[in-house]
Design an enzyme around this catalytic site. Structure first.
Site, mmCIF file in Angstrom:
data_model
loop_
_atom_site.group_PDB
_atom_site.id
_atom_site.type_symbol
_atom_site.label_atom_id
_atom_site.label_comp_id
_atom_site.label_asym_id
_atom_site.label_seq_id
_atom_site.Cartn_x
_atom_site.Cartn_y
_atom_site.Cartn_z
ATOM 1 N N CYS A 196 0.835 -1.203 0.000
ATOM 2 C CA CYS A 196 0.000 0.000 0.000
ATOM 3 C C CYS A 196 0.871 1.254 0.000
ATOM 4 O O CYS A 196 1.833 1.352 0.765
ATOM 5 C CB CYS A 196 -0.913 0.011 1.221
ATOM 6 S SG CYS A 196 -2.109 -1.345 1.232
ATOM 7 N N CYS A 197 0.508 2.208 -0.847
ATOM 8 C CA CYS A 197 1.290 3.443 -0.943
ATOM 9 C C CYS A 197 0.583 4.630 -0.297
ATOM 10 O O CYS A 197 1.167 5.701 -0.173
ATOM 11 C CB CYS A 197 1.587 3.764 -2.405
ATOM 12 S SG CYS A 197 0.125 4.200 -3.379
ATOM 13 N N GLN A 198 -0.692 4.460 0.110
ATOM 14 C CA GLN A 198 -1.474 5.607 0.568
ATOM 15 C C GLN A 198 -0.848 6.314 1.774
ATOM 16 O O GLN A 198 -1.015 7.521 1.943
ATOM 17 C CB GLN A 198 -2.901 5.179 0.906
ATOM 18 C CG GLN A 198 -3.760 4.879 -0.312
ATOM 19 C CD GLN A 198 -3.587 3.463 -0.814
ATOM 20 O OE1 GLN A 198 -2.714 2.737 -0.342
ATOM 21 N NE2 GLN A 198 -4.423 3.050 -1.751
ATOM 22 N N HIS A 251 2.244 6.828 2.223
ATOM 23 C CA HIS A 251 3.470 7.515 1.819
ATOM 24 C C HIS A 251 3.206 8.678 0.874
ATOM 25 O O HIS A 251 3.899 9.685 0.927
ATOM 26 C CB HIS A 251 4.409 6.528 1.108
ATOM 27 C CG HIS A 251 4.792 5.349 1.929
ATOM 28 N ND1 HIS A 251 5.624 5.432 3.023
ATOM 29 C CD2 HIS A 251 4.449 4.031 1.824
ATOM 30 C CE1 HIS A 251 5.788 4.225 3.547
ATOM 31 N NE2 HIS A 251 5.079 3.365 2.835
#
Length: 307
Positions: A72-74, A76
């Site tokens: 998951c990138c949310q 960052h």
């Protein structure tokens, strides 16, 4: 043939890219049932698991050589903020530890890990990187605009290459000619509406006027965000980043509409044969979270050539 697993597989961008690069994906996992459903439909020969990968049973995976992962990138990305006191973001960032756990258990030869570049600014990134190094991996970060890989979209992403080599393996990535947005836009499809319709926001009307002055009758325009927001965007260059919700509008003379779900998938380089939900918002959400298959293919091809 190289065999791989795909963690946080979503709609299957990395799986499709790996398949196109001649890699057999034997296992895919995601925590979201809807994503697993559609990944299974498009890649029925892989074993699928729907689970929180921080609690996975790695021993249940089939044998494989290569690990693929897009944690998951949310937590960052700057698009949604990175408040240190946001438990949801903390939970999102922690998914990266699943890669370490899997690598410790299954000892893959190499990993391709995709995220936003801000991943390396994460407070715990040094600890994460040290854990991977303790397992014998050398880390080579590659920050790539997917447009340079031939994707018709400017999408800057981190591809972390982890290999059990003596030194970090820095890939030789050719720079491909940029593909324009007009390559995937179908002016005969979609739900068009009049630009001058009652209730249209004044800010939208202003953006259209600015875009017309610069690009003529046909161009792209974001509904929110910065960058191209005030003047629009030429159809002769790649579209801006595809996100998990409708963002890009197509202007054609006195009418406009948002990108269709099929256009969003094409902007991400999913094959036209990709099976997807009939629900527009759900398709856009899954596509916006995905790794562009063409980017995945070219990264994995370069890894195979360098190994």
């Amino acid at each position: 043939m190289i065999e791989a697993i795909d963690l946080f597989s979503g709609l299957g961008g990395l799986t499709q890219g790996a398949t196109d690069a001649g890699v057999k994906v034997v296992y895919a996992a995601n925590h979201w049932p809807e994503a697993v459903r559609w990944h299974s439909a498009n890649h029925p020969h892989a074993t699928h698991a729907c689970q929180d990968l921080r609690q996975a049973r790695w021993a249940d995976m089939p044998r494989h050589d290569l690990g693929l992962a897009a944690p998951c990138c949310q937590g960052h990305t700057r698009a949604r903020g990175k408040g240190a006191d946001n438990p949801e973001h903390d939970d999102s960032r922690s998914t990266a530890w699943a890669v370490v756990d899997c690598a410790e258990s299954r000892k893959q030869d190499a990993w391709v890990i995709e995220n936003v570049p801000e991943f390396m600014n994460w407070t715990l990134y040094p600890a994460w990187a040290q854990a991977m190094k303790a397992l014998g991996y050398q880390l080579a970060p590659h920050i790539v605009d997917c447009a340079d890989l031939g994707v018709p979209q400017h999408r800057v992403r981190l591809f972390m290459i982890a290999t059990k080599s003596k030194a970090p393996l820095h890939l030789q990535l050719p720079r491909y000619e940029h593909v324009p947005a007009r390559s995937f836009i179908d002016f005969d499809s979609g739900n068009w509406s009049s630009i001058e319709k009652p209730g249209r926001a004044a800010s939208t009307i202003n953006r259209v006027a600015n875009g017309r002055r610069k690009f003529g009758d046909r161009f792209l325009m974001p509904y929110y965000g910065s960058g191209s927001g005030l003047t629009g965007r030429s159809l002769d260059r790649p579209v801006g980043t595809i996100t998990t919700r409708d963002r890009w509008a197509v202007v054609d003379g006195n009418r406009m509409r948002m990108l269709t779900a099929d256009e969003v998938l094409a902007a991400q380089t999913f094959p036209s044969s990709t099976l997807r939900p009939n629900n527009h918002r759900l398709t856009v959400h899954m596509a916006g979270n995905a790794v562009p298959p063409l980017a995945g293919k070219r990264i994995i091809q370069a890894l195979k050539e360098a190994a």
